[in-house]
Design an enzyme around this catalytic site. Structure first.
Site, short mmCIF file in Angstrom:
data_model
loop_
_atom_site.label_atom_id
_atom_site.label_comp_id
_atom_site.label_asym_id
_atom_site.label_seq_id
_atom_site.Cartn_x
_atom_site.Cartn_y
_atom_site.Cartn_z
N ASP A 92 43.75 119.50 80.82
CA ASP A 92 42.69 118.73 81.49
C ASP A 92 41.56 119.69 81.89
O ASP A 92 41.54 120.86 81.50
CB ASP A 92 43.25 117.91 82.67
CG ASP A 92 43.65 118.77 83.87
OD1 ASP A 92 43.52 120.02 83.80
OD2 ASP A 92 44.10 118.19 84.88
N HIS A 93 40.63 119.16 82.69
CA HIS A 93 39.43 119.94 83.06
C HIS A 93 39.74 121.20 83.85
O HIS A 93 38.95 122.13 83.86
CB HIS A 93 38.49 119.05 83.89
CG HIS A 93 39.16 118.52 85.13
ND1 HIS A 93 40.02 117.43 85.08
CD2 HIS A 93 39.13 118.91 86.42
CE1 HIS A 93 40.47 117.19 86.30
NE2 HIS A 93 39.95 118.08 87.14
N GLY B 191 46.12 121.79 86.31
CA GLY B 191 45.97 122.66 87.48
C GLY B 191 47.28 123.36 87.83
O GLY B 191 47.33 124.56 88.05
N VAL C 29 52.19 120.48 86.40
CA VAL C 29 53.18 119.46 86.76
C VAL C 29 52.79 118.07 86.25
O VAL C 29 53.55 117.41 85.54
CB VAL C 29 53.41 119.44 88.29
CG1 VAL C 29 54.31 118.28 88.68
CG2 VAL C 29 54.01 120.75 88.74
N GLY C 30 51.59 117.61 86.60
CA GLY C 30 51.20 116.25 86.21
C GLY C 30 51.24 116.05 84.71
O GLY C 30 51.79 115.05 84.20
N HIS D 125 68.37 127.37 77.05
CA HIS D 125 69.32 126.41 77.64
C HIS D 125 68.89 124.96 77.46
O HIS D 125 69.73 124.09 77.25
CB HIS D 125 69.49 126.68 79.14
CG HIS D 125 70.30 127.91 79.43
ND1 HIS D 125 70.90 128.14 80.65
CD2 HIS D 125 70.59 128.99 78.65
CE1 HIS D 125 71.54 129.30 80.61
NE2 HIS D 125 71.36 129.84 79.42
N ASN D 126 67.60 124.68 77.61
CA ASN D 126 67.13 123.29 77.61
C ASN D 126 66.48 122.88 76.30
O ASN D 126 66.09 121.74 76.13
CB ASN D 126 66.14 123.06 78.76
CG ASN D 126 66.62 123.66 80.07
OD1 ASN D 126 66.03 124.61 80.58
ND2 ASN D 126 67.69 123.13 80.61
N ARG E 211 45.79 126.93 87.76
CA ARG E 211 45.49 127.30 89.13
C ARG E 211 46.65 128.07 89.76
O ARG E 211 46.61 128.41 90.94
CB ARG E 211 45.18 126.04 89.96
CG ARG E 211 43.89 125.35 89.51
CD ARG E 211 43.68 124.01 90.22
NE ARG E 211 42.44 123.39 89.79
CZ ARG E 211 42.18 122.09 89.92
NH1 ARG E 211 43.06 121.27 90.46
NH2 ARG E 211 41.03 121.60 89.50
N ARG F 51 74.56 118.96 77.05
CA ARG F 51 73.76 118.53 78.20
C ARG F 51 72.44 117.88 77.75
O ARG F 51 71.95 116.93 78.36
CB ARG F 51 73.50 119.74 79.11
CG ARG F 51 74.79 120.22 79.75
CD ARG F 51 74.77 121.66 80.17
NE ARG F 51 76.12 122.09 80.58
CZ ARG F 51 76.46 123.35 80.81
NH1 ARG F 51 75.56 124.31 80.68
NH2 ARG F 51 77.68 123.66 81.15
C1 RB5 Z 1 43.30 117.98 88.71
O1 RB5 Z 1 42.53 118.16 89.84
C2 RB5 Z 1 44.77 118.29 89.02
O2 RB5 Z 1 45.30 117.31 89.84
C3 RB5 Z 1 45.57 118.41 87.74
O3 RB5 Z 1 45.01 119.38 86.93
C4 RB5 Z 1 47.02 118.78 87.89
O4 RB5 Z 1 47.17 119.90 88.73
C5 RB5 Z 1 47.96 117.71 88.21
O5 RB5 Z 1 49.19 117.90 88.22
#
Ligand code: RB5
Length: 146
Positions: A8-9, A66, A69-70, A98-99, A109, A136
């Site tokens: 993403d950005h 960032g 995770v998302g 393992h996975n 970030r 597993r």
């Molecule tokens: C974007 O601001 C941020 O939420 C995204 O890049 C990420 O960290 C989400 O998990």
């Protein structure tokens, strides 16, 4: 190896650096991410990379947002995807051993560009160990069928 990459950005600059590094290593890279810095929505890119990997159009995927995770959560909604967030090289090696993770994710970030390259290299250099780990993974995919 053919590698699908998405971002993403928050991760455009890191995406280009990782793409260049992967090409230096001799890999083919398919870019599913945004190339801009305008705010956008990571699920779109996680899904695109996840679908390319699940369909066998790419051997594995790299996802960067960032935190990592998302975008990994989004990819993991695609059946057959095992996306793992890694912020260190030991985890990157173990998620393959393992996975048998078919997508690796990290946060632009959270880790610097040099560590990001090392994480990707540790992941690509590792091999799945099979055996009890396959049992597993089969159990994980049975969850998808229930
Ligand atoms: C974007 O601001 C941020 O939420 C995204 O890049 C990420 O960290 C989400 O998990």
């Amino acid at each position: 190896m053919k590698i699908a990459i998405g971002n993403d950005h928050a991760a455009t600059e890191m995406k280009f650096a990782v793409m260049e590094y992967l090409k230096e290593l001799g890999h083919e890279v398919v870019n599913f991410g945004t190339d801009g810095n305008e705010s956008c929505h990571y699920p779109e890119f996680g899904e695109k990379v996840g679908r390319a990997v699940a369909a066998g159009e790419a051997d594995c995927g790299v996802l960067i947002c960032g935190t990592g995770v998302g975008i990994s959560i989004a990819a993991n909604k695609v059946k057959g995807v095992r996306a793992a967030v890694c912020s260190d090289c030991a985890t990157a090696r173990l998620v393959k051993q393992h996975n048998n993770a078919n997508v690796i994710a990290f946060g632009a970030r959270i880790v610097g560009i040099e560590l990001a390259k090392d994480i990707v290299k540790a992941y690509l250099d590792a091999e799945f160990l099979g055996g009890r780990h396959q049992i597993r993974i089969d159990m994980i995919h049975e969850i998808e069928e229930r």
